[in-house]
Design an enzyme around this catalytic site. Structure first.
Site, PDB file in Angstrom:
ATOM      1  N   ASP A 202       1.033 -10.781  27.526  1.00 42.04           N
ATOM      2  CA  ASP A 202       2.154 -10.920  26.595  1.00 42.04           C
ATOM      3  C   ASP A 202       3.186 -11.910  27.129  1.00 42.04           C
ATOM      4  O   ASP A 202       3.584 -11.845  28.296  1.00 42.04           O
ATOM      5  CB  ASP A 202       2.791  -9.538  26.404  1.00 42.04           C
ATOM      6  CG  ASP A 202       3.824  -9.496  25.308  1.00 42.04           C
ATOM      7  OD1 ASP A 202       3.481  -9.812  24.162  1.00 42.04           O
ATOM      8  OD2 ASP A 202       4.981  -9.145  25.606  1.00 42.04           O
ATOM      9  N   GLU A 260      -0.397 -15.396  26.037  1.00 37.52           N
ATOM     10  CA  GLU A 260       0.411 -15.782  24.874  1.00 37.52           C
ATOM     11  C   GLU A 260       1.415 -16.811  25.359  1.00 37.52           C
ATOM     12  O   GLU A 260       2.202 -16.543  26.262  1.00 37.52           O
ATOM     13  CB  GLU A 260       1.127 -14.567  24.290  1.00 37.52           C
ATOM     14  CG  GLU A 260       1.978 -14.914  23.070  1.00 37.52           C
ATOM     15  CD  GLU A 260       2.840 -13.754  22.598  1.00 37.52           C
ATOM     16  OE1 GLU A 260       3.275 -13.791  21.429  1.00 37.52           O
ATOM     17  OE2 GLU A 260       3.096 -12.831  23.388  1.00 37.52           O
TER      18      GLU A 260
END
Length: 541
Positions: A202, A260
């Site tokens: 993330d 990400e």
């Protein structure tokens, strides 16, 4: 050794992302869970899935639907227990399916034991584990992704802490070596030792924020808080940190990392993270095109609604068009739950009361306050959320046309509303329809992609007519005579396209279902495509 043998395992896989709250409820409480995922394992195997990625299922107060983690080594109780995860890992591996988890370590929940200790006193050993500042005024004008000031004053400690997301999600201090070691142990080794095959990482490029906090330039004069990613994205130590993460943890496992990567539009900067000779990340999601102006999190509008047509006349055709495109593109294929049946966005008639995502709800509240609830402004906000909001992808999976779409047996219904069209768009119905359904088409494209992996997954990409905004035409070349041509009409009107020159017999796949599958050769190079039509031509295969 052939190139196919030498490649890492993750190069050729099809990965299926599961949002645990919305996939399948096994115990009738209205919330999806780990046993529910386990109950549909053969469905995923039949679809052709090689890897399952589960969005955060760790213990959490659920302020941000699990992205606020209070304990990396426990499962959110309504989802199940660690034992359930162990059962899931074992069952998937028995079927040749790998499993990856979300690695959310830019921040924790404010209920995590680390943060509770950090804020308990200024001389606590973990005091420096979070990004904090002792001045009485907010250190900078940085804006949080979920609206408002990115600094929160903590009365208990007498200092501000940074939260780039919700105030309940304090940012960890990656400058602190002890913090990094704790992350590697608790969030990574704990699960890798149980057999997890890697992580989706993330917001991986915002760990390194430095120690000099500067005010962001004013780009939106309506607000005091300003987007400040220019100061914390792709920071000076980020590559050093990722090399350390590999040396300390990942190099000891055959694990994949999918980063990400927001706020990184320059391809050269992207390549700095994924170079094979410099172990940092296996691959990345380069999410600039799918990121809102106000946020870093990848917005999850359903692809049929966002990039094609979700009208009754064309939504099935559009879903197949996207399947044809994605199945033919180079690289690892990632697939989100429900895409295989053509699930679409929230109906535009739904009010803000039906939305659950903190980012969407907070944005609506902020704009309502800023505009004195101006109807035109709020109508624009709702149109934006209906296209891009994360709630679009979090509606319950539509398994059947029965009550609550077969997602749950809970009498009061699921945790969030089921889409109005679940009776028309569901797995059960498409299984009955067979090859002509969106589900049948996805199965076929995944199978075709694997059969011709050297061409479709690894072949050299060629773009054609790239200036045309209504069509997408590209080709693939493999060593020898094998070629592929893909022609896609991303409009509601007929369009003409010109095929590249390929010799030899041709195998053809189309999303309208009435095109000849085999031709002796491509006669003529001009094709007239119907609205939202796509065709794949394989030559020399």
């Amino acid at each position: 050794m052939s190139s196919a043998v030498a490649r890492p395992w993750w190069k050729d896989v099809v990965c299926y992302q599961i949002y645990p709250a919305s996939f399948k409820d096994s115990n009738g409480d209205g919330l999806g869970d780990i046993p529910g995922i386990l109950s549909r394992i053969d469905y995923l195997k039949d679809l052709g899935i090689d890897v399952v990625w589960i969005s955060p299922m760790f213990d959490s107060p659920q302020v941000d639907m699990g992205y606020d983690i209070s304990d990396y080594e426990r499962v959110y109780t309504p989802y199940g227990l660690v034992n359930d995860m162990e059962d899931l890992i074992y069952a998937r591996h028995q079927r040749g399916i790998k499993l990856i988890l979300d690695l959310v370590v830019n921040h924790t929940s404010d209920q995590h034991a680390w943060f509770k200790e950090s804020r308990s006193s200024k001389d606590n050993p973990r005091r420096d584990w979070y990004a904090e500042d002792g001045t009485r005024l907010p250190p900078t004008n940085w804006r949080s992704y979920f609206s408002g000031q990115a600094w929160e004053y903590d009365e208990q400690s007498g200092e501000y802490y940074l939260h780039l997301f919700a105030k309940e999600q304090p940012d960890l201090n990656w400058e602190n070596e002890e913090t990094r070691k704790a992350i590697y142990h608790s969030a990574m080794r704990f699960w890798l030792d149980k057999g997890v095959d890697g992580f989706r990482v993330d917001v991986v490029n915002i760990y390194s924020k430095g120690v000099e906090f500067k005010d962001a330039p004013i780009v939106d004069p309506r607000f005091y808080e300003q987007p400040a990613w220019c100061y914390y994205a792709n920071g000076s130590r980020i590559h050093e940190i990722l090399r350390e993460m590999n040396a300390e943890v990942l190099n000891h496992y055959d694990a994949v990392t999918v980063g990400e990567l927001p706020h990184t539009p320059d391809p050269k900067k992207v390549l700095e993270y994924v170079g094979a000779s410099d172990k940092q990340l296996s691959m990345v999601f380069q999410s600039t095109l799918s990121t809102s102006a106000r946020g870093a999190s990848t917005n999850q509008g359903r692809s049929v609604s966002r990039f094609a047509s979700d009208s009754p006349a064309y939504r099935t055709t559009s879903a197949k068009l996207l399947s044809l495109m994605l199945g033919s593109l180079t690289g690892t294929l990632f697939h989100y739950q429900g895409q295989e049946i053509g699930m679409i966005n929230i109906p535009p008639t739904w009010p803000i009361d039906f939305y659950r995502d903190i980012e969407s709800v907070n944005f609506y509240k902020t704009m309502a306050a800023q505009t004195q609830k101006d109807p035109a402004e709020l109508e624009y906000v709702m149109r934006s959320l209906q296209i891009l909001g994360r709630d679009n992808a979090r509606l319950p999976m539509q398994w059947t046309g029965g009550k609550h779409a077969g997602f749950t047996d809970c009498e009061t219904g699921p945790w969030t509303r089921v889409h109005d069209l679940y009776g028309e768009i569901n797995v059960e119905r498409q299984v009955r329809e067979g090859k002509g359904s969106v589900l049948g088409f996805w199965k076929r494209m995944i199978r075709l992609r694997k059969e011709h992996a050297e061409l479709l997954v690894h072949g050299a990409y060629e773009g054609f007519e790239i200036e045309d905004e209504k069509t997408f035409v590209f080709g693939k070349r493999e060593s020898g005579e094998k070629r592929a041509a893909v022609v896609l009409n991303f409009s509601g009107e007929e369009q003409e396209v010109e095929l590249p020159v390929y010799e030899g017999p041709v195998f053809q796949v189309g999303n309208y279902g009435d095109a000849a599958e085999k031709e002796k050769s491509i006669e003529g190079r001009i094709r007239r495509l119907r609205p939202w039509e796509g065709r794949l031509y394989l030559a020399g295969c």
